[in-house]
Design a protein around this motif. Structure first.
Motif, PDB file in Angstrom:
ATOM      1  N   UNK A  18     -11.213  10.292  89.925  1.00 35.43           N
ATOM      2  CA  UNK A  18     -11.007   9.588  91.194  1.00 35.43           C
ATOM      3  C   UNK A  18      -9.685   9.955  91.843  1.00 35.43           C
ATOM      4  N   UNK A  19      -8.669  10.190  91.029  1.00 38.79           N
ATOM      5  CA  UNK A  19      -7.369  10.574  91.572  1.00 38.79           C
ATOM      6  C   UNK A  19      -7.480  11.902  92.311  1.00 38.79           C
ATOM      7  N   UNK A  20      -8.183  12.874  91.718  1.00 42.75           N
ATOM      8  CA  UNK A  20      -8.382  14.161  92.380  1.00 42.75           C
ATOM      9  C   UNK A  20      -9.232  14.003  93.638  1.00 42.75           C
ATOM     10  N   UNK A  21     -10.205  13.101  93.587  1.00 40.12           N
ATOM     11  CA  UNK A  21     -11.078  12.897  94.754  1.00 40.12           C
ATOM     12  C   UNK A  21     -10.293  12.347  95.933  1.00 40.12           C
ATOM     13  N   UNK A  22      -9.164  11.669  95.667  1.00 44.05           N
ATOM     14  CA  UNK A  22      -8.315  11.201  96.764  1.00 44.05           C
ATOM     15  C   UNK A  22      -7.725  12.382  97.535  1.00 44.05           C
TER      16      UNK A  22
END
Length: 469
Positions: A236-240
């Motif tokens: 999810x952090x990368x998807x941000x």
């Protein structure tokens, strides 16, 4: 530790990198803590080519001061500094004209700060030995792809097998090879494979939902990758990061419950052919996936480029460049196949169509106008004879092959065609048709249809003698 003194003892371009870990388990800033003389010179020296964002090395600066945010760079730093895994990788980021041979060695952590060395050897040309220095599993997967692609007589079937293999290697829900055409601004699925979990989402379904997918999403992919050689979003952090760089694509992916993405550009030389992508992949295999995809993409792109070239040459040899219908060469080859029985048809119909008045258009309005008339005539022929092969036999004469038909239907076709307005004054189609039960009698049908067309043409010029050529 005195990091400056440490790196000053290393001759190869080296710096020390720090990775900050936050209480929530995510990492924060990644900084270039100290660099030896060779590394500092690589930043501050003037040179031809893409420039860094800053040419002044300042110890303990965040790396984004020198080049844009790069998730691949952050991943290798995290693995070395935080997870304490030595990392070696050989890469060619798109933002640079160089190949980088990178070595990252873990150093001792201090509280929430984690460190590693970052050593790079830079060359302008690729070292094929380093490119081939793969793990056994990766080498086996890449070799399997090469064998399949080099021994195929059915590219479409083989590329489908290859994309299935890539999906299994990635442990992904969906894997797709997507071609892009920047000229007509379109995307096309070359091959796609999905697991049972991923059946609800396919690239083809996404393209169907969004006819403007190229300009809405795919056109921004190069910027989204951000000068690296691929995009790997693991969590999810990368998807941000994706939300910031490509919000339309982010919205589409989150709507379809996509939590991780691998995206590799397919390039042949400087030409972008398309992308290989996978969604919801096995993030525990990220290193193997990246290593495998980097080289597999190279071979897939080479095969796709070869097939596209052959198909372009086939089009050039079989399509009339002015009108877009099939040319005389293709017509002769089709006739030979029909006469030999290779392409056997029953109730075969032949229609000849000629443009009355083309010479006058050329004489009075110029050959550019005559070319427009021929193009418009070809469009009308394709519209009337849908799903039939239309050939430009030569000049302003066209031939149409209609399978499984009869005299009554052929008469209706010709009547409809003659009712069409060509838009250049008193010009129109002269037509003739014939039908044979046995397609091997096609030349007999052609002779009869041609004779009837010239009778129709003679009747037209009796009515319009001023247009007689």
């Amino acid at each position: 530790m005195d990091f400056q003194a440490f790196v000053d003892n290393i001759e190869t371009m080296t710096c020390v990198i720090s990775v900050e870990m936050k209480e929530d388990g995510n990492y924060g800033d990644i900084r270039l803590v100290a660099g030896n003389k060779a590394y500092v010179q690589s930043i501050e020296a003037a040179w031809d080519g893409p420039q860094l964002m800053s040419n002044k090395f300042v110890p303990n600066s965040i790396y984004q001061n020198y080049f844009p945010k790069d998730l691949n760079f952050e991943t290798v730093c995290y693995r070395a500094a935080v997870e304490k895994h030595p990392v070696h990788t050989y890469v060619h980021p798109e933002r640079f004209d160089f190949w980088f041979d990178l070595y990252l060695i873990p150093l001792k952590s201090e509280g929430n700060m984690h460190y590693c060395t970052y050593t790079q050897v830079v060359t302008q040309k690729a070292d094929t030995k380093k490119m081939a220095n793969l793990s056994q599993d990766t080498a086996s997967a890449v070799l399997n792809t090469c064998i399949k692609l080099s021994n195929t007589s059915d590219f479409d079937h083989t590329i489908q097998e290859v994309v299935k293999d890539i999906r299994e290697i990635c442990g992904a829900f969906i894997c797709c090879i997507l071609s892009v055409n920047p000229i007509d601004r379109t995307c096309r699925v070359l091959a796609e494979a999905s697991s049972e979990e991923g059946q609800g989402l396919t690239m083809q379904s996404i393209l169907d939902e969004d006819p403007n997918f190229y300009e809405n999403v795919a056109e921004q992919w190069e910027d989204t990758i951000g000068g690296s050689n691929c995009l790997i979003l693991k969590n999810r952090s990368d998807m941000e990061y994706l939300k910031e760089r490509n919000p339309v694509w982010y919205e589409s992916m989150t709507t379809h419950r996509v939590e991780s993405i691998v995206l590799f550009p397919m390039k042949f030389g400087e030409e972008l052919l398309g992308y290989i992508w996978a969604t919801n992949f096995d993030t525990q295999k990220t290193d193997q996936i990246k290593e495998t995809m980097e080289l597999t993409t190279f071979f897939v792109a080479s095969s796709v480029a070869s097939v596209q070239l052959i198909r372009r040459l086939k089009i050039l040899s079989s399509v009339d460049m002015l009108t877009g219908v099939l040319n005389r060469n293709e017509m002769n080859e089709r006739i030979e196949r029909i006469v030999s029985g290779e392409d056997y048809l029953r109730n075969l119909g032949i229609v000849f169509a000629d443009i009355n008045g083309l010479k006058r258009v050329n004489d009075e309005q110029g050959h550019f106008a005559g070319d427009r008339l021929l193009k418009h005539a070809a469009e009308l022929l394709r519209d009337v004879f849908k799903r039939c092969d239309v050939y430009r036999a030569g000049g302003d004469e066209f031939m149409i092959i209609i399978p499984d038909t009869g005299d009554k239907e052929l008469e209706q076709f010709c009547s409809e065609l003659k009712s069409k307005e060509l838009g250049f004054g008193p010009v129109g189609f002269a037509t003739g048709y014939s039908c044979v039960n046995d397609s091997q009698d096609i030349r007999k049908a052609m002779h009869t249809a041609d004779e009837r067309m010239y009778l129709d043409k003679a009747a037209f010029y009796e009515k319009h003698p001023e247009l007689k050529r």
